[in-house]
Design a protein around this motif. Structure first.
Motif, PDB file in Angstrom:
ATOM      1  N   GLU A  97       0.883  -1.170  -0.108  1.00  0.00           N
ATOM      2  CA  GLU A  97      -0.014  -0.037  -0.054  1.00  0.00           C
ATOM      3  C   GLU A  97       0.819   1.292   0.117  1.00  0.00           C
ATOM      4  N   ASP A  98       1.969   1.493   0.777  1.00  0.00           N
ATOM      5  CA  ASP A  98       2.573   2.708   0.794  1.00  0.00           C
ATOM      6  C   ASP A  98       3.588   2.698  -0.226  1.00  0.00           C
ATOM      7  N   LYS A  99       3.566   1.797  -1.160  1.00  0.00           N
ATOM      8  CA  LYS A  99       4.428   2.056  -2.235  1.00  0.00           C
ATOM      9  C   LYS A  99       3.384   2.262  -3.791  1.00  0.00           C
ATOM     10  N   LYS A 100       2.179   2.112  -3.527  1.00  0.00           N
ATOM     11  CA  LYS A 100       1.389   2.374  -4.448  1.00  0.00           C
ATOM     12  C   LYS A 100       1.355   3.573  -5.385  1.00  0.00           C
ATOM     13  N   ASP A 101       1.807   4.731  -4.684  1.00  0.00           N
ATOM     14  CA  ASP A 101       1.831   5.805  -5.194  1.00  0.00           C
ATOM     15  C   ASP A 101       3.106   6.043  -6.122  1.00  0.00           C
ATOM     16  N   ILE A 102       4.226   5.429  -5.517  1.00  0.00           N
ATOM     17  CA  ILE A 102       5.437   5.374  -6.598  1.00  0.00           C
ATOM     18  C   ILE A 102       5.043   4.681  -7.959  1.00  0.00           C
ATOM     19  N   LYS A 103       4.368   3.602  -7.565  1.00  0.00           N
ATOM     20  CA  LYS A 103       3.895   2.577  -8.724  1.00  0.00           C
ATOM     21  C   LYS A 103       3.118   3.469  -9.648  1.00  0.00           C
ATOM     22  N   ARG A 104       2.126   4.224  -9.352  1.00  0.00           N
ATOM     23  CA  ARG A 104       1.355   4.967 -10.154  1.00  0.00           C
ATOM     24  C   ARG A 104       2.295   5.902 -11.098  1.00  0.00           C
ATOM     25  N   VAL A 133      11.118  -2.630 -10.875  1.00  0.00           N
ATOM     26  CA  VAL A 133      10.808  -1.436 -11.962  1.00  0.00           C
ATOM     27  C   VAL A 133      10.488  -1.679 -13.082  1.00  0.00           C
ATOM     28  N   ILE A 134      10.907  -2.701 -13.525  1.00  0.00           N
ATOM     29  CA  ILE A 134      10.819  -3.041 -15.133  1.00  0.00           C
ATOM     30  C   ILE A 134       9.313  -3.743 -15.009  1.00  0.00           C
ATOM     31  N   ASN A 135       9.054  -4.626 -14.239  1.00  0.00           N
ATOM     32  CA  ASN A 135       7.773  -5.066 -14.061  1.00  0.00           C
ATOM     33  C   ASN A 135       6.768  -4.115 -14.340  1.00  0.00           C
ATOM     34  N   VAL A 136       6.797  -3.411 -13.100  1.00  0.00           N
ATOM     35  CA  VAL A 136       5.729  -2.034 -13.334  1.00  0.00           C
ATOM     36  C   VAL A 136       5.614  -1.436 -14.403  1.00  0.00           C
ATOM     37  N   CYS A 137       6.588  -0.964 -14.910  1.00  0.00           N
ATOM     38  CA  CYS A 137       6.778  -0.117 -16.047  1.00  0.00           C
ATOM     39  C   CYS A 137       6.291  -0.984 -17.434  1.00  0.00           C
ATOM     40  N   THR A 138       6.728  -2.058 -17.515  1.00  0.00           N
ATOM     41  CA  THR A 138       6.438  -2.676 -18.879  1.00  0.00           C
ATOM     42  C   THR A 138       5.019  -3.281 -18.776  1.00  0.00           C
ATOM     43  N   ALA A 139       4.429  -3.460 -17.477  1.00  0.00           N
ATOM     44  CA  ALA A 139       2.964  -3.719 -17.728  1.00  0.00           C
ATOM     45  C   ALA A 139       2.014  -2.583 -18.033  1.00  0.00           C
ATOM     46  N   ALA A 140       2.922  -1.414 -17.888  1.00  0.00           N
ATOM     47  CA  ALA A 140       1.788  -0.012 -18.493  1.00  0.00           C
ATOM     48  C   ALA A 140       2.402   0.186 -19.824  1.00  0.00           C
ATOM     49  N   ASN A 141       3.629  -0.133 -20.027  1.00  0.00           N
ATOM     50  CA  ASN A 141       3.972  -0.033 -21.533  1.00  0.00           C
ATOM     51  C   ASN A 141       4.884  -1.204 -21.762  1.00  0.00           C
ATOM     52  N   PRO A 142       4.267  -2.113 -22.679  1.00  0.00           N
ATOM     53  CA  PRO A 142       5.053  -3.344 -22.904  1.00  0.00           C
ATOM     54  C   PRO A 142       6.389  -2.866 -24.107  1.00  0.00           C
ATOM     55  N   ASN A 143       6.145  -1.599 -24.821  1.00  0.00           N
ATOM     56  CA  ASN A 143       7.256  -1.570 -25.761  1.00  0.00           C
ATOM     57  C   ASN A 143       8.414  -0.990 -25.280  1.00  0.00           C
ATOM     58  N   LEU A 144       8.421  -0.751 -24.077  1.00  0.00           N
ATOM     59  CA  LEU A 144       9.804   0.067 -23.456  1.00  0.00           C
ATOM     60  C   LEU A 144      11.154  -0.719 -24.041  1.00  0.00           C
ATOM     61  N   THR A 145      11.895   0.208 -24.293  1.00  0.00           N
ATOM     62  CA  THR A 145      13.236  -0.569 -24.566  1.00  0.00           C
ATOM     63  C   THR A 145      14.145  -0.179 -23.050  1.00  0.00           C
ATOM     64  N   ILE A 146      14.319  -1.445 -22.696  1.00  0.00           N
ATOM     65  CA  ILE A 146      15.164  -1.430 -21.191  1.00  0.00           C
ATOM     66  C   ILE A 146      16.661  -1.331 -21.133  1.00  0.00           C
ATOM     67  N   LYS A 147      16.949  -0.439 -20.528  1.00  0.00           N
ATOM     68  CA  LYS A 147      18.519  -0.427 -20.544  1.00  0.00           C
ATOM     69  C   LYS A 147      18.989  -0.152 -19.030  1.00  0.00           C
ATOM     70  N   ARG A 148      20.173  -0.407 -18.707  1.00  0.00           N
ATOM     71  CA  ARG A 148      20.817  -0.376 -17.393  1.00  0.00           C
ATOM     72  C   ARG A 148      21.997   0.428 -17.314  1.00  0.00           C
ATOM     73  N   ALA A 149      22.051   1.477 -16.307  1.00  0.00           N
ATOM     74  CA  ALA A 149      23.244   2.263 -16.263  1.00  0.00           C
ATOM     75  C   ALA A 149      23.871   1.867 -15.065  1.00  0.00           C
TER      76      ALA A 149
END
Length: 956
Positions: A97-104, A133-149
């Motif tokens: 619950e306390d991380k839901k806002d970050i997820k949004r 983070v990848i899980n949350v973001c790709t669920a919202a946008n499956p077309n993301l290109t993912i990179k690690r710094a």
DNA sequence: GCAAGGTC
């Protein structure tokens, strides 16, 4: 490349990193900030070009892990399943619950981005968070290109390089953490539920847990931490003080006093010590053999890591590690100190150390020191020496903003800030310098040394007020100089048990055994206190509570290392294998959960060990379910057993009905009802048959499927004994009791076991634990008794008579020369003379030689002889005794007639040769002139001579 | 009601 700008979502592990990286990448040009859904995680925007690709960068952050792992709902309740099921029960990750806002925020921003760049910390946990983070973001946008710094420090070059050389996220790292999480959860939940329910049902433990809801938690970090505390406590309890002797020598002159320490430290063998001491006082002149002057530096501490900060705050201020971290976090939030969770104790060469010192120049207390540091003429500066640790993420803890104290600060804030500043200033300071002079002397072949020190330069000591380094003056000596010691004494001492573990010790121990991380260690320590497993005294030292000791004892009795750091170490190795790709996550999970499950099932079979350990400290409850205790329920009849209370209808913990006495546990009268009852209601109708009345009838409803078809599901029954249907159904269905049916009934109560002195009982029980000194007698190497009660010892040392030299052949007895008490035969239990007999005065304290001032006083207050050694060392004296001069002062003359030697010579029959040669060629001889062939020189090990004539020693 | 790991 080039062309249209793409939108890139960048995510860091914490807001501070997002801000730093955004500042570096944007060079603070056109950097915009806006709020996200979460109040802590703002979003920075700027333009940047990655390998020619123009990017609109959105930079935000999470707060550590975004997700948690837990069991599926149907396994969440404690009674929902067998704890053993938790090894297979389905688990899932979710955003709490306390991380839901970050997820949004992440979802919303991800939808309008083409790329996702992960800037999480470059460790295993960081990599795992990256995948969350990848899980949350790709669920919202499956077309993301993912990179690690990948970056190891928040500095320009590193960050620009990282963004221009983006890589793939490392799944192995993330997998290692997934496995760790799952194992921790399953083991923790299983054992916690198991031991909590077991103990709460069996013992009265609320009394020690403040009446709070008691959870006897188990965890792979908290339990080894408890293990350290208990282990030390047991070591202390098991300690048997051992006497030792040491020769002390002092010399006073006009220039002062020198206290010389014996090179041998101390000897456990009294006889040996006496012999050597005798040699010294026979020839007490001390000859100075060596005078070594040298300069000695005392170095300032390494730059400050988290664990060091916690340890030092604990030592210097008695601040708990938990409090330290809370205060440090607040100082960090206020910008006064750098990030407080770091393993790094090495400053990067790029850190501007001078700038940090400059900031402190205005401080009323240490400002002047800071100025001196910056003054090249003062020569105080020295670049810090690192301790060799680097977490590649954060610098050592150092001040980041000047403060002479803020209005909102507590004393703890002031102290901790001061420590951080002083520590930093000390790190960049020269070491202190001392001139030490070591003087070695020789007295009759024995070496002693004394050390004097003059502090030449205090340097860092001026700012680091927590370190002490004092000077001590001794007189000047020259090589070859001789003097008679002012005092030369043979002093007793005894070994002490180790101290209780302090908080600093505990942190060191955890660090060494890899229990927890720098950011979590203080949590584990606090957990011990919160769970009532241990207490902490005013000296910051930990003692296990009865509860903590009993739990560890129980598992130890089972033979499990569940309370040792081994389990964690194995897990750590497994995690490493996974992160290196040498083992798969599934493989590690499979094997380690399988092992743990086997271990758990076995532990459950052996739960009697836990119960026994607990029974040492706690009162047995003997209840079947918690409801039986509380005296609620509807009255059915008067109790026939105690005749004081009513019998009431109740449900036990498992939901089964019973009629029990309200006076439980004082009265244990109970009527068990069939397990097939689904409902039971006490009516107002009394039974006509049963006496003494009234016995109220109960309206039962049975579960159809649990009773034979010939019986009615509804039944108005009586528990007074007249109801045959109830009796039959009880026979057929059994009862809800957890006890076997035959052991049940009003008289089947088990007596309470209540030890009024649990500690003393515990120590007896401890004899079978852990410490081999307790487990095995040190004399005869057998179990079943302690060294104090060893039959092989008591047989002799508790001899009621006061025998003579040799009990067997009935020689005359020995009386103490000082007090006249007959001397008792004893058996040495010291290392080198174990099992040997000697005579010693029975009067307490009547034992030692004393040399007072320069007059040798032979206060020989003990008649002593080692039967096996006397002809090595003490023949003269023994011969004196044999001549009838027993009780004389210790002999000083070499006057024993050689003709008397043979009397006890039989004991020399172990093959010790005596050929009558003399000592002129450096061979050690006994006082009788016999050479000694089976003893070795203490100094060089050569058997041909003894230490007092060793040619390898100077001065003689 | 259970773990340990991030971090505000």
């Amino acid at each position: 490349m080039g062309g249209r700008a793409i939108t890139v979502l960048n995510v860091a592990e914490k807001p501070s990193v997002a801000k730093s990286v955004a500042s570096i990448l944007s060079r603070n040009q056109g950097l915009r900030v806006r709020d996200g859904r979460s109040r802590y995680n703002r979003i920075f925007e700027f333009n940047y070009t990655i390998r020619g690709q123009p990017c609109q960068m959105l930079f935000t952050s999470v707060l550590g892990h975004l997700m948690e792992l837990d069991f599926d709902d149907r396994y969440r309740k404690w009674h929902s399943c067998d704890p053993a099921d938790l090894f297979q029960a389905p688990v899932h990750k979710f955003v709490p619950e306390d991380k839901k806002d970050i997820k949004r925020t992440l979802e919303e921003e991800a939808r309008r981005c083409q790329w996702l760049i992960l800037w999480l910390d470059c460790d295993r946990e960081g990599e795992n968070i990256a995948f969350e983070v990848i899980n949350v973001c790709t669920a919202a946008n499956p077309n993301l290109t993912i990179k690690r710094a990948r970056f190891s420090a928040l500095i320009d070059r590193e960050i620009h390089q990282a963004v221009q050389n983006l890589v793939e996220p490392n799944k192995w790292f993330a997998d290692a953490v997934d496995a760790r999480q799952e194992i921790d959860l399953r083991i923790g939940a299983t054992f916690t539920r198991f031991q909590t329910m077991l103990m709460k049902d069996a013992f009265v433990i609320d009394t020690v847990t403040d009446g709070r809801n008691t959870v006897l938690s188990y965890g792979p970090c908290q339990f080894p931490t408890l293990g350290f505390v208990v282990e030390r406590y047991w070591e202390i309890q098991a300690h048997e003080p051992e006497e030792f002797w040491l020769i002390k020598c002092s010399h006073r002159s006009d220039e002062g006093v020198a206290n010389f320490s014996w090179e041998r430290g101390h000897l456990f063998d009294y006889t040996c010590a006496v012999i050597i001491y005798e040699m010294c006082i026979e020839e007490p002149t001390a000859t100075v053999t060596k005078v070594t002057p040298k300069e000695k530096p005392k170095y300032p501490p390494h730059p400050l890591s988290t664990i060091e900060l916690e340890k030092r705050a604990s030592r210097y201020f008695r601040m708990s590690s938990e409090r330290t971290m809370k205060v440090a976090e607040e100082l960090y939030q206020g910008g006064f100190i750098s990030y407080p969770r770091t393993e790094t104790d090495n400053f990067s060469s790029r850190t501007d150390l001078h700038a940090i010192v400059q900031e402190q120049q205005g401080h009323p207390e240490w400002g002047i020191y800071a100025q001196r540091l910056l003054d090249p003429g003062a020569g105080l500066w020295r670049n810090p020496r690192g301790g060799g640790h680097d977490d590649q993420a954060h610098p050592p803890i150092h001040p980041t903003k000047f403060s002479a104290g803020e209005s909102g600060w507590s004393q703890d804030h002031r102290k901790l800030y001061e420590l951080v500043v002083r520590h930093f200033l000390a790190c960049v300071s020269k070491p202190a310098l001392g001139a030490e002079t070591t003087v070695e002397i020789d007295i009759a072949g024995e070496r002693f040394s004394a050390c004097g020190r003059v502090i030449l330069e205090r340097n860092y000591l001026d700012i680091y007020i927590y370190d002490r380094w004092d000077g001590s003056m001794i007189p000047n000596y020259a090589i070859g100089e001789q003097f008679i010691p002012t005092t030369l004494t043979l002093d007793p001492g005894k070994t002490n048990p180790p101290p209780l573990l302090s908080e600093a010790d505990l942190l060191s121990r955890m660090d060494k055994e890899c229990i927890g991380t720098d950011a979590t260690m203080h949590d584990h320590i606090k957990k011990l206190l919160d769970r009532f497993y241990a207490t902490k005294d005013a000296n910051m030292c930990f003692t296990p509570t009865n509860l903590g000791e009993a739990l560890v004892m129980g598992y130890d009795d089972m033979g499990y290392k569940l309370w040792k750091p081994d389990l964690r170490a194995v897990m750590e190795r497994d995690m490493k294998s996974v992160s290196e790709g040498n083992k798969s996550k599934a493989e590690v999970l499979d094997t380690s959960l399988q092992q743990m499950k086997t271990c758990f099932l076995d532990a459950r079979l052996n739960k009697v060990k836990l119960l026994e350990a607990m029974a040492i400290f706690f009162e047995r409850l003997n209840r079947v379910g918690s409801d039986e205790q509380n005296g609620t329920g509807v009255v059915v009849r008067r109790c026939r057993l105690c005749q004081e209370s009513d019998m009431v209808l109740k449900k036990n913990r498992d939901g089964n009905f019973m009629v029990g006495c309200r006076s439980y546990p004082q009265c244990r009268s109970v009527v068990w009802l069939p397990g097939s009852i689904s409902e039971a209601v006490v009516t107002t109708n009394a039974c006509n048959n049963c006496t003494p009345g009234p016995v109220y009838l109960i309206q039962f409803k049975f579960q159809q499927l649990k009773i034979p078809p010939s019986y009615n599901v509804n039944h108005l029954g009586c528990i007074g004994g007249c109801d045959e249907i109830l009796t039959q159904l009880t026979e057929i269905c059994g009862t809800g009791s957890r006890m076997p049916a035959r052991g049940r009934g009003p008289t089947a109560s088990t007596s309470n076991v209540h030890h009024t002195n649990p500690r003393s009982t515990a120590s007896t029980s401890n004899a079978h634990h852990t410490n081999p000194r307790q487990a095995v007698c040190s004399h005869c190497q057998e179990t079943g008794h302690s060294s104090n009660d060893c039959p092989s010892q008591t047989r002799r040392s508790r001899n009621p008579q006061y025998p003579g030299m040799n009990q067997q052949n009935g020689e005359s007895s020995v009386a103490c020369s000082s007090c006249g008490t007959p001397c008792g035969l004893q058996t040495a239990n010291t290392d080198s003379n174990r099992g040997r007999d000697f005579y010693s005065c029975q009067t307490q304290g009547c034992r030692f030689f004393v040399l007072e001032e320069q007059n040798i006083v032979h206060g020989f207050e003990t008649a002593i002889c080692l039967r096996e050694s006397y002809d090595l060392y003490y023949r003269r004296w023994v011969d004196d005794l044999n001549n009838g001069s027993e009780g004389r002062s210790f002999p000083r003359s070499n006057s024993t007639p050689a003709s008397n030697r043979g009397r006890n010579g039989g004991r020399g029959s172990r093959g010790r040769g005596r050929n009558g040669s003399n000592s002129s060629n450096g061979t050690f001889v006994s006082a009788t002139g016999d050479p000694i062939s089976d003893r070795r020189c203490y100094t060089c090990g050569d058997p041909s001579h003894f230490a007092n004539v060793c040619p390898n020693r100077g001065g003689l």
